[in-house]
Design a protein around this motif. Sequence first.
Motif, PDB file in Angstrom:
ATOM      1  N   ALA A  31       0.833  -1.213   0.000  1.00  0.00           N
ATOM      2  CA  ALA A  31       0.000   0.000   0.000  1.00  0.00           C
ATOM      3  C   ALA A  31       0.862   1.255   0.000  1.00  0.00           C
ATOM      4  O   ALA A  31       0.558   2.233  -0.684  1.00  0.00           O
ATOM      5  CB  ALA A  31      -0.926  -0.001   1.222  1.00  0.00           C
ATOM      6  N   GLY A  32       1.952   1.219   0.780  1.00  0.00           N
ATOM      7  CA  GLY A  32       2.855   2.368   0.809  1.00  0.00           C
ATOM      8  C   GLY A  32       3.545   2.570  -0.521  1.00  0.00           C
ATOM      9  O   GLY A  32       3.690   3.695  -1.002  1.00  0.00           O
ATOM     10  N   LEU A  33       3.981   1.468  -1.127  1.00  0.00           N
ATOM     11  CA  LEU A  33       4.638   1.549  -2.423  1.00  0.00           C
ATOM     12  C   LEU A  33       3.689   2.101  -3.475  1.00  0.00           C
ATOM     13  O   LEU A  33       4.066   2.948  -4.287  1.00  0.00           O
ATOM     14  CB  LEU A  33       5.145   0.168  -2.849  1.00  0.00           C
ATOM     15  CG  LEU A  33       5.898   0.105  -4.180  1.00  0.00           C
ATOM     16  CD1 LEU A  33       7.156   0.948  -4.137  1.00  0.00           C
ATOM     17  CD2 LEU A  33       6.240  -1.350  -4.528  1.00  0.00           C
ATOM     18  N   GLN A  34       2.446   1.672  -3.438  1.00  0.00           N
ATOM     19  CA  GLN A  34       1.457   2.155  -4.404  1.00  0.00           C
ATOM     20  C   GLN A  34       1.213   3.656  -4.209  1.00  0.00           C
ATOM     21  O   GLN A  34       1.102   4.405  -5.189  1.00  0.00           O
ATOM     22  CB  GLN A  34       0.143   1.390  -4.250  1.00  0.00           C
ATOM     23  CG  GLN A  34      -0.924   1.809  -5.269  1.00  0.00           C
ATOM     24  CD  GLN A  34      -2.194   0.979  -5.137  1.00  0.00           C
ATOM     25  OE1 GLN A  34      -2.288   0.093  -4.303  1.00  0.00           O
ATOM     26  NE2 GLN A  34      -3.169   1.269  -5.989  1.00  0.00           N
ATOM     27  N   ALA A  35       1.145   4.105  -2.964  1.00  0.00           N
ATOM     28  CA  ALA A  35       0.915   5.523  -2.692  1.00  0.00           C
ATOM     29  C   ALA A  35       2.046   6.391  -3.248  1.00  0.00           C
ATOM     30  O   ALA A  35       1.827   7.526  -3.666  1.00  0.00           O
ATOM     31  CB  ALA A  35       0.775   5.758  -1.190  1.00  0.00           C
ATOM     32  N   LEU A 140      -3.047  19.098   0.979  1.00  0.00           N
ATOM     33  CA  LEU A 140      -2.426  18.467   2.144  1.00  0.00           C
ATOM     34  C   LEU A 140      -2.025  17.018   1.881  1.00  0.00           C
ATOM     35  O   LEU A 140      -0.899  16.610   2.204  1.00  0.00           O
ATOM     36  CB  LEU A 140      -3.384  18.543   3.333  1.00  0.00           C
ATOM     37  CG  LEU A 140      -2.899  17.929   4.651  1.00  0.00           C
ATOM     38  CD1 LEU A 140      -1.630  18.613   5.146  1.00  0.00           C
ATOM     39  CD2 LEU A 140      -4.010  18.032   5.711  1.00  0.00           C
ATOM     40  N   TYR A 141      -2.928  16.215   1.304  1.00  0.00           N
ATOM     41  CA  TYR A 141      -2.620  14.801   1.095  1.00  0.00           C
ATOM     42  C   TYR A 141      -1.550  14.605   0.018  1.00  0.00           C
ATOM     43  O   TYR A 141      -0.607  13.826   0.201  1.00  0.00           O
ATOM     44  CB  TYR A 141      -3.884  14.026   0.707  1.00  0.00           C
ATOM     45  CG  TYR A 141      -5.011  14.129   1.707  1.00  0.00           C
ATOM     46  CD1 TYR A 141      -4.765  14.257   3.075  1.00  0.00           C
ATOM     47  CD2 TYR A 141      -6.345  14.116   1.282  1.00  0.00           C
ATOM     48  CE1 TYR A 141      -5.805  14.362   3.986  1.00  0.00           C
ATOM     49  CE2 TYR A 141      -7.387  14.206   2.196  1.00  0.00           C
ATOM     50  CZ  TYR A 141      -7.122  14.332   3.543  1.00  0.00           C
ATOM     51  OH  TYR A 141      -8.151  14.434   4.444  1.00  0.00           O
ATOM     52  N   ASP A 142      -1.684  15.317  -1.092  1.00  0.00           N
ATOM     53  CA  ASP A 142      -0.694  15.189  -2.171  1.00  0.00           C
ATOM     54  C   ASP A 142       0.711  15.495  -1.658  1.00  0.00           C
ATOM     55  O   ASP A 142       1.659  14.745  -1.899  1.00  0.00           O
ATOM     56  CB  ASP A 142      -1.019  16.158  -3.316  1.00  0.00           C
ATOM     57  CG  ASP A 142      -2.129  15.664  -4.225  1.00  0.00           C
ATOM     58  OD1 ASP A 142      -2.624  14.538  -4.015  1.00  0.00           O
ATOM     59  OD2 ASP A 142      -2.504  16.415  -5.150  1.00  0.00           O
ATOM     60  N   GLN A 143       0.839  16.606  -0.961  1.00  0.00           N
ATOM     61  CA  GLN A 143       2.178  17.043  -0.555  1.00  0.00           C
ATOM     62  C   GLN A 143       2.694  16.282   0.660  1.00  0.00           C
ATOM     63  O   GLN A 143       3.910  16.135   0.830  1.00  0.00           O
ATOM     64  CB  GLN A 143       2.191  18.542  -0.301  1.00  0.00           C
ATOM     65  CG  GLN A 143       2.213  19.364  -1.579  1.00  0.00           C
ATOM     66  CD  GLN A 143       3.439  19.062  -2.433  1.00  0.00           C
ATOM     67  OE1 GLN A 143       4.558  18.999  -1.947  1.00  0.00           O
ATOM     68  NE2 GLN A 143       3.223  18.873  -3.736  1.00  0.00           N
ATOM     69  N   ALA A 144       1.793  15.776   1.493  1.00  0.00           N
ATOM     70  CA  ALA A 144       2.246  14.922   2.597  1.00  0.00           C
ATOM     71  C   ALA A 144       2.888  13.658   2.047  1.00  0.00           C
ATOM     72  O   ALA A 144       3.913  13.190   2.566  1.00  0.00           O
ATOM     73  CB  ALA A 144       1.079  14.576   3.515  1.00  0.00           C
ATOM     74  N   ALA A 183      -3.622  12.056  -4.149  1.00  0.00           N
ATOM     75  CA  ALA A 183      -3.555  11.258  -2.931  1.00  0.00           C
ATOM     76  C   ALA A 183      -4.773  11.483  -2.035  1.00  0.00           C
ATOM     77  O   ALA A 183      -5.429  12.527  -2.082  1.00  0.00           O
ATOM     78  CB  ALA A 183      -2.278  11.589  -2.160  1.00  0.00           C
ATOM     79  N   THR A 184      -5.044  10.483  -1.211  1.00  0.00           N
ATOM     80  CA  THR A 184      -6.112  10.543  -0.219  1.00  0.00           C
ATOM     81  C   THR A 184      -5.498  10.411   1.176  1.00  0.00           C
ATOM     82  O   THR A 184      -4.308  10.114   1.326  1.00  0.00           O
ATOM     83  CB  THR A 184      -7.115   9.402  -0.416  1.00  0.00           C
ATOM     84  OG1 THR A 184      -6.437   8.140  -0.168  1.00  0.00           O
ATOM     85  CG2 THR A 184      -7.676   9.399  -1.837  1.00  0.00           C
ATOM     86  N   ALA A 185      -6.331  10.606   2.190  1.00  0.00           N
ATOM     87  CA  ALA A 185      -5.851  10.409   3.559  1.00  0.00           C
ATOM     88  C   ALA A 185      -5.353   8.979   3.743  1.00  0.00           C
ATOM     89  O   ALA A 185      -4.367   8.737   4.450  1.00  0.00           O
ATOM     90  CB  ALA A 185      -6.967  10.714   4.553  1.00  0.00           C
ATOM     91  N   ARG A 186      -6.006   8.035   3.084  1.00  0.00           N
ATOM     92  CA  ARG A 186      -5.596   6.632   3.198  1.00  0.00           C
ATOM     93  C   ARG A 186      -4.209   6.417   2.603  1.00  0.00           C
ATOM     94  O   ARG A 186      -3.412   5.630   3.136  1.00  0.00           O
ATOM     95  CB  ARG A 186      -6.620   5.735   2.495  1.00  0.00           C
ATOM     96  CG  ARG A 186      -6.287   4.250   2.568  1.00  0.00           C
ATOM     97  CD  ARG A 186      -7.370   3.409   1.932  1.00  0.00           C
ATOM     98  NE  ARG A 186      -8.623   3.502   2.662  1.00  0.00           N
ATOM     99  CZ  ARG A 186      -9.717   2.826   2.336  1.00  0.00           C
ATOM    100  NH1 ARG A 186      -9.710   2.016   1.282  1.00  0.00           N
ATOM    101  NH2 ARG A 186     -10.814   2.943   3.054  1.00  0.00           N
ATOM    102  N   ASP A 187      -3.893   7.100   1.515  1.00  0.00           N
ATOM    103  CA  ASP A 187      -2.554   6.993   0.925  1.00  0.00           C
ATOM    104  C   ASP A 187      -1.490   7.516   1.896  1.00  0.00           C
ATOM    105  O   ASP A 187      -0.436   6.898   2.069  1.00  0.00           O
ATOM    106  CB  ASP A 187      -2.468   7.798  -0.379  1.00  0.00           C
ATOM    107  CG  ASP A 187      -3.343   7.224  -1.483  1.00  0.00           C
ATOM    108  OD1 ASP A 187      -3.442   5.996  -1.573  1.00  0.00           O
ATOM    109  OD2 ASP A 187      -3.922   8.024  -2.242  1.00  0.00           O
TER     110      ASP A 187
END
Length: 270
Positions: A31-35, A140-144, A183-187
């Motif tokens: 999941a982390g790799l996909q994000a 926020l999600y994209d840049q995090a 990206a989402t919060a889940r990513d």
Amino acid sequence: MSSTSKSTWGGQTAVTKLFEDAHAEGVLSPAGLQALSVVDLGAQIQAGLGVRVEDVQASEVVLVTVMPDDSGSISTSGHTKTVCDGHNLVLDSLLASKQKDGVLFHTRYLNGHVLNPYRPLEDVVRMHSKNYSADQGTPLYDQAVVLLGTVLAKSQEFSGNGVPVRTVTLLITDGADMHSSRATARDVAAVVNDLRRAENHIVAAMGIDDGSTDFRRVFQEMGIEDQWILTPGETAQEIRAAFQVFSQSAVRVSQGAASFSRTALGGFGR
């Protein structure tokens, strides 16, 4: 370090290789790799990697990473100088620490501008009105994901060369996500959870009161533990105090593996 040390300088392919290595070693989950597997992420992450591993002489390294909010509401609320002061306070606290020579610092604004790629503390550019304009959005999600990907890539670069590394990261925002397109919060949570599981990373967040956002909920959905969430009020004094709390944690992280473990367990309460 020898000149044969592996270097990540080489663009997106090199960044991708770092993530693939992290995945193979069990550091990065599927999941982390996909994000982190976004087409243009490599170039953005590359912009923050900064100093080469072989140019760092420390026997162990601490990466301190700060993402100041540069959205328009920071300016509207009159917090521009306060955010600059807070960033610079963290820098000054680290410069005063005995372990300062082993610390690298990275500043990337919420909308992606890299003020400081990872560099020694004495070379860090301070935030001020000429290099910080709070007039953009809140992705926020994209840049995090970009920021945390940079933390992971840089730490993987050092660990791959046999250098112990610890990291502490602060995300700062005065509102919930509004402008992310990928990206989402889940990513974000997938990457945060991988970093936490590796047990040498701390990810913290500061939500500056905007009168309506439930920052604890926002950050918890991003995978950030409650003890690493700061929710200062809207006064300059409260915001500076929150930066001071983070700076104390960053200094403790720099003091060695044992101090890192105690700090990671205790959160900001430690």
